[in-house]
Scaffold this motif. Structure first.
Motif, PDB file in Angstrom:
ATOM      1  N   GLN A  37       0.830  -1.199   0.000  1.00  0.00           N
ATOM      2  CA  GLN A  37       0.000   0.000   0.000  1.00  0.00           C
ATOM      3  C   GLN A  37       0.875   1.264   0.000  1.00  0.00           C
ATOM      4  OE1 GLN A  37      -3.015  -0.342   2.979  1.00  0.00           O
ATOM      5  NE2 GLN A  37      -4.432   0.897   1.797  1.00  0.00           N
ATOM      6  N   SER A  76       0.286  -1.839 -13.965  1.00  0.00           N
ATOM      7  CA  SER A  76       1.185  -2.490 -14.906  1.00  0.00           C
ATOM      8  C   SER A  76       1.337  -3.981 -14.605  1.00  0.00           C
ATOM      9  CB  SER A  76       2.557  -1.815 -14.872  1.00  0.00           C
ATOM     10  OG  SER A  76       3.139  -2.039 -13.607  1.00  0.00           O
ATOM     11  N   VAL A  77       1.618  -4.745 -15.673  1.00  0.00           N
ATOM     12  CA  VAL A  77       1.877  -6.182 -15.544  1.00  0.00           C
ATOM     13  C   VAL A  77       3.232  -6.460 -16.178  1.00  0.00           C
ATOM     14  CG1 VAL A  77       1.033  -8.507 -16.021  1.00  0.00           C
ATOM     15  CG2 VAL A  77      -0.588  -6.610 -15.854  1.00  0.00           C
ATOM     16  N   PRO A 100       3.753  -6.454 -11.925  1.00  0.00           N
ATOM     17  CA  PRO A 100       3.673  -5.310 -11.019  1.00  0.00           C
ATOM     18  C   PRO A 100       5.017  -4.593 -10.866  1.00  0.00           C
ATOM     19  CG  PRO A 100       2.664  -7.265 -10.051  1.00  0.00           C
ATOM     20  CD  PRO A 100       3.355  -7.711 -11.295  1.00  0.00           C
ATOM     21  N   ILE A 126     -15.049   3.480  -3.226  1.00  0.00           N
ATOM     22  CA  ILE A 126     -14.939   2.256  -4.016  1.00  0.00           C
ATOM     23  C   ILE A 126     -15.521   2.441  -5.400  1.00  0.00           C
ATOM     24  CG2 ILE A 126     -15.445  -0.197  -4.124  1.00  0.00           C
ATOM     25  CD1 ILE A 126     -16.043  -0.017  -1.116  1.00  0.00           C
ATOM     26  N   MET A 179      -4.995   4.817  -2.086  1.00  0.00           N
ATOM     27  CA  MET A 179      -3.995   4.177  -1.210  1.00  0.00           C
ATOM     28  C   MET A 179      -3.446   5.175  -0.196  1.00  0.00           C
ATOM     29  SD  MET A 179      -3.886   1.095  -2.025  1.00  0.00           S
ATOM     30  CE  MET A 179      -5.390   0.895  -2.923  1.00  0.00           C
ATOM     31  N   VAL A 181      -7.629  -1.260   4.770  1.00  0.00           N
ATOM     32  CA  VAL A 181      -6.836  -2.371   4.233  1.00  0.00           C
ATOM     33  C   VAL A 181      -7.553  -3.026   3.053  1.00  0.00           C
ATOM     34  CG1 VAL A 181      -5.509  -2.885   6.302  1.00  0.00           C
ATOM     35  CG2 VAL A 181      -7.696  -4.009   5.952  1.00  0.00           C
ATOM     36  N   MET A 209      -8.828  -1.656   0.609  1.00  0.00           N
ATOM     37  CA  MET A 209      -8.461  -0.990  -0.642  1.00  0.00           C
ATOM     38  C   MET A 209      -7.264  -1.666  -1.304  1.00  0.00           C
ATOM     39  SD  MET A 209     -10.718   1.208  -0.958  1.00  0.00           S
ATOM     40  CE  MET A 209     -12.031   1.815   0.075  1.00  0.00           C
ATOM     41  N   VAL A 210      -6.250  -2.005  -0.505  1.00  0.00           N
ATOM     42  CA  VAL A 210      -5.073  -2.622  -1.108  1.00  0.00           C
ATOM     43  C   VAL A 210      -5.374  -4.061  -1.520  1.00  0.00           C
ATOM     44  CG1 VAL A 210      -3.996  -3.377   1.033  1.00  0.00           C
ATOM     45  CG2 VAL A 210      -2.582  -2.950  -0.938  1.00  0.00           C
ATOM     46  N   TRP A 211      -6.206  -4.753  -0.753  1.00  0.00           N
ATOM     47  CA  TRP A 211      -6.572  -6.124  -1.126  1.00  0.00           C
ATOM     48  C   TRP A 211      -7.355  -6.155  -2.431  1.00  0.00           C
ATOM     49  CZ3 TRP A 211      -4.573 -10.507   0.550  1.00  0.00           C
ATOM     50  CH2 TRP A 211      -3.928 -10.512   1.804  1.00  0.00           C
ATOM     51  N   ARG A 212      -8.157  -5.108  -2.664  1.00  0.00           N
ATOM     52  CA  ARG A 212      -8.880  -5.040  -3.939  1.00  0.00           C
ATOM     53  C   ARG A 212      -7.902  -5.078  -5.110  1.00  0.00           C
ATOM     54  NH1 ARG A 212     -13.916  -2.855  -4.545  1.00  0.00           N
ATOM     55  NH2 ARG A 212     -13.291  -1.501  -6.249  1.00  0.00           N
ATOM     56  N   ILE A 213      -6.778  -4.379  -4.943  1.00  0.00           N
ATOM     57  CA  ILE A 213      -5.794  -4.359  -6.030  1.00  0.00           C
ATOM     58  C   ILE A 213      -5.020  -5.671  -6.087  1.00  0.00           C
ATOM     59  CG2 ILE A 213      -3.764  -3.179  -6.937  1.00  0.00           C
ATOM     60  CD1 ILE A 213      -4.920  -0.620  -6.077  1.00  0.00           C
ATOM     61  N   ILE A 214      -4.692  -6.223  -4.917  1.00  0.00           N
ATOM     62  CA  ILE A 214      -3.981  -7.504  -4.918  1.00  0.00           C
ATOM     63  C   ILE A 214      -4.813  -8.581  -5.619  1.00  0.00           C
ATOM     64  CG2 ILE A 214      -3.128  -9.373  -3.419  1.00  0.00           C
ATOM     65  CD1 ILE A 214      -2.292  -7.182  -1.398  1.00  0.00           C
ATOM     66  N   ASP A 238      -6.631  -8.544 -13.605  1.00  0.00           N
ATOM     67  CA  ASP A 238      -5.706  -8.214 -14.696  1.00  0.00           C
ATOM     68  C   ASP A 238      -4.298  -7.881 -14.216  1.00  0.00           C
ATOM     69  OD1 ASP A 238      -7.610  -8.490 -16.760  1.00  0.00           O
ATOM     70  OD2 ASP A 238      -8.494  -6.565 -16.153  1.00  0.00           O
ATOM     71  N   TYR A 239      -4.200  -7.014 -13.219  1.00  0.00           N
ATOM     72  CA  TYR A 239      -2.868  -6.570 -12.810  1.00  0.00           C
ATOM     73  C   TYR A 239      -2.603  -6.809 -11.318  1.00  0.00           C
ATOM     74  CZ  TYR A 239      -5.991  -2.625 -11.946  1.00  0.00           C
ATOM     75  OH  TYR A 239      -7.051  -1.871 -11.554  1.00  0.00           O
ATOM     76  N   MET A 289      -1.403  -8.541  -7.793  1.00  0.00           N
ATOM     77  CA  MET A 289      -0.214  -9.265  -7.378  1.00  0.00           C
ATOM     78  C   MET A 289      -0.477 -10.764  -7.253  1.00  0.00           C
ATOM     79  SD  MET A 289       2.883  -9.183  -6.572  1.00  0.00           S
ATOM     80  CE  MET A 289       3.943  -8.045  -5.741  1.00  0.00           C
ATOM     81  N   TYR A 327      -0.558 -12.463 -10.558  1.00  0.00           N
ATOM     82  CA  TYR A 327       0.795 -12.438 -11.123  1.00  0.00           C
ATOM     83  C   TYR A 327       1.624 -13.570 -10.515  1.00  0.00           C
ATOM     84  CZ  TYR A 327       5.586 -11.104 -12.041  1.00  0.00           C
ATOM     85  OH  TYR A 327       6.894 -11.132 -12.408  1.00  0.00           O
ATOM     86  N   TYR A 345     -18.185  -5.440   2.452  1.00  0.00           N
ATOM     87  CA  TYR A 345     -18.653  -4.170   1.887  1.00  0.00           C
ATOM     88  C   TYR A 345     -17.497  -3.420   1.242  1.00  0.00           C
ATOM     89  CZ  TYR A 345     -21.036   0.348   1.580  1.00  0.00           C
ATOM     90  OH  TYR A 345     -21.595   1.513   1.127  1.00  0.00           O
ATOM     91  N   ALA A 346     -16.354  -3.386   1.944  1.00  0.00           N
ATOM     92  CA  ALA A 346     -15.236  -2.584   1.461  1.00  0.00           C
ATOM     93  C   ALA A 346     -14.489  -3.253   0.312  1.00  0.00           C
ATOM     94  CB  ALA A 346     -14.283  -2.272   2.606  1.00  0.00           C
ATOM     95  N   GLY A 401     -17.594  -3.695  -2.691  1.00  0.00           N
ATOM     96  CA  GLY A 401     -18.241  -2.458  -3.107  1.00  0.00           C
ATOM     97  C   GLY A 401     -19.742  -2.624  -3.223  1.00  0.00           C
ATOM     98  N   SER A 432     -21.786  -1.567  -5.553  1.00  0.00           N
ATOM     99  CA  SER A 432     -22.412  -1.667  -6.871  1.00  0.00           C
ATOM    100  C   SER A 432     -21.874  -2.842  -7.694  1.00  0.00           C
ATOM    101  CB  SER A 432     -22.198  -0.355  -7.638  1.00  0.00           C
ATOM    102  OG  SER A 432     -20.820  -0.061  -7.677  1.00  0.00           O
TER     103      SER A 432
END
Lengths: 288, 339
Positions: A44, A57-58, A60, A246, A257, B164, B166-171, B175-176, B178, B181, B277-278, B281, B283
């Motif tokens: 984060q 990016s891919v 990461p 969100i 972040m 926290v 928020m970062v898990w959503r990206i992990i 597509d991208y 972690m 990957y 919820y977090a 989301g 929607s």
């Protein structure tokens, strides 16, 4: 295990050292585990200093080409962050002070004073601990709505001023204290409030700090109640304010972040400063 | 954790409440059991004490008791009543008997939410054996950096769930992210975790496991400190292996604490809301198929504004948690030793 050495011959310290020898495995397991626990926070921080393109990016990007400190500045420009921060601080402080006051007073009376109906009142208060919060949420909402306190600090703060858990915690602490001190003060003519305020309260400080920390933690992080009683993001505390990000601004990941980190920072710093007390307090209150 | 409480603490509190209630049901407090203490108000021996306390106790308990009655006890009664009413289009409500319950039990959403909640709970429960093992490592005599490890494992528990998430959503991003990957490095094509029904609740449960592990670990290692070290020394002398010691000393003597942690985990998992919820989301199109019971309650009560129906869901959650707790206490007798 080193079977060759006759175990009986070893001193306690040597046996401990022998046990210490295989701590390597423990360090590997705990170290890898600890890294997994910390990884989302580290990730984060890295993303909060990246550009949106780098986040997406891919493979990461493990480290941004240039640190984007600007993301933190934008948190204050683009979001009602200061309003939400102020709301979070006020909710947390008001609730913590109120719970300490109400729960220590009631906990003391339930532990040490005699009055009619004490057992029934105590049973009533403690019975709500068995009930999941959804059961009273709807009706709490209607009360707050009826008082015209929706979207206000009063509405946000209200139900959390009182705590059955806090009362139970403080009662347990007061029950464990020596009676002699009170008797001596009573013979000296002190009234019950003086006895409570001057003698018992100072003795209860360790438990009060456990109550303060748990209340602050719960209050700062709480989501459902703020989500229910507030509609406008400027009126929300940070926990609910972040959740509204969100949907619409998901593309601005670095901003989100940075905002998340700033929102967690106060409580995480408090925890790291007081970690020994928090951990011991929670552990012991869980076991009693 | 009330959730929130969180989680934090509220979840655990329900159980402590259980203990508290037991206490209260007995003639509260050990001092009450003193047979020499006069109990009748007309007893001459109690005069001095009674005059001493007088109206004071009432002043002491009044603010809290009033608050609890108005904001907790009355609302419990009120919710039970609301569940028997129907909300009209203009906010008024009329008595409708058990209609809400009949509609609820005929609603497939109830069973979907229940199944999701159970899947979440089962995955988070994996944290209990993991934390038993980790706690036994943390309590090894002379282990260095023990307090650093403790802080690291506990950090997710104190962190704000919505932050926290928020970062898990990206992990978890398909597509991208972690996670996908890392999976691709070993030749696995990861799913779109958050937007695939089935996978979304697993993703949320992984975060739930991550964030609740610390609490179990801390409570369990406090429990381990109560096991006398002489037992291990004796086992060492007898040549028992580390694993044997773990199985024959640690687990049985720790079983009351393991039981406590299990109950707290189940109760708080059944109140899953914040993380779901977090992370998903409000929607997300797969939401109806990924909802938890509490999310279902929230959506009906505060998004669809059907208070009567939501109250019925709340009562069902209450009953389920009560039932699960009773079952666990029954089950406890079978495996908890030395309680």
């Amino acid at each position: 295990m080193t079977e060759a050495i006759p175990v009986r011959a070893m001193s306690r310290r040597r046996r401990q050292r022998r046990r210490g020898g295989s701590h390597v495995v423990a360090h590997i397991v705990l170290g890898v585990g600890g890294l997994i626990m910390a990884f989302p926070f580290i990730w984060q921080i890295i993303m909060s200093l990246s550009t949106t393109a780098e986040v997406q990016s891919v493979p990461p990007t493990l480290w941004p080409a240039e640190l984007q400190w600007d993301n933190y500045v934008r948190v204050f420009e683009r979001l009602p962050f200061l309003d939400q921060l102020q709301t979070s601080v006020l909710i947390t402080v008001i609730r913590t002070v109120a719970q300490i006051l109400f729960c220590t007073l009631a906990g003391y009376a339930f532990a040490r004073m005699r009055f009619r109906g004490r057992a029934i009142l105590l049973a009533l208060v403690l019975s709500i601990l068995m009930v999941p919060s959804q059961v009273y949420l709807l009706s709490q909402y209607q009360i707050v709505q009826g008082l015209g306190l929706l979207d206000s600090l009063g509405g946000l703060v209200l139900p959390g001023l009182f705590s059955a858990f806090g009362t139970y915690l403080m009662r347990t602490a007061f029950l464990a204290m020596p009676v002699e001190l009170e008797e001596a003060a009573r013979l000296d003519g002190a009234n019950p409030f003086t006895i409570f305020w001057r003698i018992m309260l100072p003795l209860a400080k360790p438990t009060i700090s456990v109550l303060a920390i748990t209340t602050a933690l719960w209050s700062w992080n709480e989501l459902l109640w703020p989500l229910v009683v507030t509609t406008f993001s400027e009126h929300m505390p940070l926990s609910a304010g972040l959740a509204t990000l969100i949907g619409d601004r998901t593309t601005d990941f670095p901003l989100v972040m940075a905002a998340s980190l700033l929102a967690m920072a106060p409580i995480l710093i408090l925890f790291i400063l007081l970690q020994r007390r928090v951990i011991n307090g929670l552990a012991s209150s869980g076991l009693k | 954790m009330t959730t929130d409480a969180r989680r934090t603490v509220p979840p655990a509190s329900s159980l402590r409440g259980g203990a508290g209630r037991g206490r209260a049901a007995a003639p509260s407090g050990p001092d009450d059991l003193d047979p020499t203490r006069p109990t009748g108000s007309d007893s001459p021996r109690s005069d001095k004490r009674r005059r001493g306390d007088g109206f004071w106790p009432w002043l002491f308990v009044a603010p809290l008791v009033l608050g609890v009655v108005v904001f907790y006890l009355w609302p419990i009664v009120q919710t039970a009543w609301i569940s028997l009413t129907e909300t009209g289009p203009f906010g008024g409500s009329t008595f409708s008997g058990i209609v809400n319950y009949l509609t609820l039990f005929a609603d497939p959403q109830l069973y979907l939410s229940l199944v999701n909640t159970i899947i979440y709970t089962l995955i988070v429960l994996l944290g209990v054996p993991i934390s038993v093992y980790l706690a036994s490592l943390l309590n090894l005599p002379g282990l260095r950096f023990a307090s650093l490890y403790r802080v690291l494992f506990f950090l997710p528990y104190v962190a704000m769930p919505t932050a926290v998430a928020m970062v898990w959503r990206i992990i978890f991003n398909g597509d991208y992210g972690m996670l996908n990957y890392l999976l691709s490095l070993v030749g696995i094509q990861g799913p779109y975790w958050i937007s695939t029904p089935g996978f979304s609740i697993v993703a949320v449960a992984i975060v739930g496991l991550w964030s609740s592990l610390g609490f179990s670990l801390i409570v369990l290692s406090a429990g381990l400190k109560n096991i006398p070290p002489e037992l291990y020394e004796a086992a060492d002398l007898d040549g028992a292996s580390r694993w044997r010691q773990f199985r024959s000393i640690t687990v049985p003597l720790l079983s009351p604490t393991i039981f406590f942690v299990t109950i707290v985990t189940v109760i708080s998992s059944f109140q899953l809301f914040d993380l779901l919820y977090a992370i998903l989301g409000s929607s997300n199109p797969v939401l109806p198929r990924s909802m938890s019971l509490v999310y279902f309650f929230y959506r009906e009560g505060f998004v669809n504004n059907d208070k009567g129906f939501a109250a019925a869901i709340a009562m069902v959650i209450f009953l389920i948690i009560g039932l699960v707790t009773v079952l666990q206490f029954r089950f406890q007798r079978k495996w908890v030793k030395g309680d």
